[in-house]
Scaffold this active site. Sequence first.
Site, PDB file in Angstrom:
ATOM      1  N   CYS A 331       0.831  -1.201   0.000  1.00 33.29           N
ATOM      2  CA  CYS A 331       0.000   0.000   0.000  1.00 33.29           C
ATOM      3  C   CYS A 331       0.877   1.267   0.000  1.00 33.29           C
ATOM      4  O   CYS A 331       1.557   1.539  -0.977  1.00 33.29           O
ATOM      5  CB  CYS A 331      -0.967  -0.022   1.178  1.00 33.29           C
ATOM      6  SG  CYS A 331      -2.384   1.079   0.981  1.00 33.29           S
ATOM      7  N   HIS A 440      -3.706  -5.535   1.105  1.00 35.21           N
ATOM      8  CA  HIS A 440      -3.474  -5.939   2.484  1.00 35.21           C
ATOM      9  C   HIS A 440      -3.962  -7.370   2.668  1.00 35.21           C
ATOM     10  O   HIS A 440      -4.914  -7.804   2.023  1.00 35.21           O
ATOM     11  CB  HIS A 440      -4.241  -5.036   3.449  1.00 35.21           C
ATOM     12  CG  HIS A 440      -3.793  -3.615   3.446  1.00 35.21           C
ATOM     13  ND1 HIS A 440      -2.642  -3.201   4.079  1.00 35.21           N
ATOM     14  CD2 HIS A 440      -4.337  -2.504   2.890  1.00 35.21           C
ATOM     15  CE1 HIS A 440      -2.508  -1.891   3.926  1.00 35.21           C
ATOM     16  NE2 HIS A 440      -3.520  -1.449   3.200  1.00 35.21           N
TER      17      HIS A 440
END
Length: 501
Positions: A331, A440
């Site tokens: 991310c 994630h």
Amino acid sequence: MARSLMVVGTSSSVGKSLLVAGLCRVLSRRGIRVAPFKAQNMSNNAAVCDDGGEIGRAQELQARAAGIRPTVAMNPVLLKPQADATSQVIVRGRPWTTLRARDFYRRKRELWSIVIESLESLQAAYDLILIEGAGSPVELNLKSSDIVNMAVAKHLGCSVLLVGDIDRGGIFAQLLGTLSLLEEDERRLVRGLIVNRFRGDPRLFDDGVQILRERGECPVVGVVPFVPDLRLPEEDAVAIEHRAPRGTATIRIVVIRLPRISNFDDFDSLERCDDVAVTYATRPEELRDADAVILPGTKSTADDLRWLRERELDLAILDHARRGGAVVGICGGYQMLGTAIHDPARVESSAKTIRGLGLLPVETTFRPEKATANVRAAVVGNQWPGWLAAGFEELDAYEIHAGETSSSQPWLRIDRGSERETILDGCVGPDGRVWGCYLHGLFQNAGFCEAWLRSLAPSWQGENLGATDAIDESLDRLADVLLATFDWELLDDLIKGSQRA
């Protein structure tokens, strides 16, 4: 309408979240349709609901303990801290605004109707709502704008359990001091005290129970022992500071402890692997002898990238990569690995463009819109070097990010669901040692996790204990402890006697 029971604490981090999770598991085992609720939470460890809305990680765990799917009604207000004492305010799972702390306190009462509407939607669907407070209910300078503690209890007229952490010391001051600072109408709602995290023989605290009962004029529901090795996700980055690094291990992984680190529970699965040591670093020398360095998610990529350079951690990461070490970006960490980060709308930074670390040929542009979704993913193509060449299908993961990253060599196909688009994501270096993506939860996929670890050390013979197994085993163990230590006759009376509206 459902009955309700509330758990408040003498301060933050006394164990409220885990106690509510344990109670959810106990009561759901008994066939009660129970749901968790926390009006306002603060955490950069967020979970994504089925509709793409964000809630605090603790409420997602509590919903899991109750055997139900999480919804945004369980945590209608979520604060995600950013730079300069500001937080992004998530309301009903979606970004509402970004405010400095003092401005948020002035506007909190605007959210009261949303809190009540969310609570009522849960009451209509379940038998019992287990409500968690936040911090302390007697922060006197904040009580006038309370929307999460005793204001909720008074609205419902529900019984309240007050929790103190004996492991911190001063348990009598914690519990009796809090009781003395409550208003009389609030004090009448406190129907039980909980002494949490007791080490040793609880019979040694029998006199303490008597003192609390007499001076607090309130029964003690239970003295809960310290429960070691609970493999449950944390929502507060303070927990990282108290993790003791594992001793010798075949594989050593270093996660950069960014100031605004988010969703660091991504790496819990790595910590559960045999013969793998995971540590969190803030200094260049802590990267020595690492097999892999991970740049995690962050709530403020631009500020944390500047912090990285101020500490010369950027040089240490580049040196590690030059020596053949593995580097992973998830991310915000993925954004840092690229050549540049552009912010034309000033979403995160006052700078129009920020130079990245240059380890991957990608560029990121921040947009005001946010991508949040639970997804399925797969490795696309068969041209990838090393451990990715075999490909991986059916990877469970989730997205929470505000940027869009252009990549000429994406390695993941992401399916956001039947009504959403399929997109390509990620980038991988020529030898497979440096890679990044927005997803994630990748390491919770056991096959993916083990393949990557074997690429770091072919001699590694460990295994990954699946995230689902580890979490559910811990929830069951916590529930068993509460069953053995709580006064369930008293608790049942409190639940049955609670008002329905």
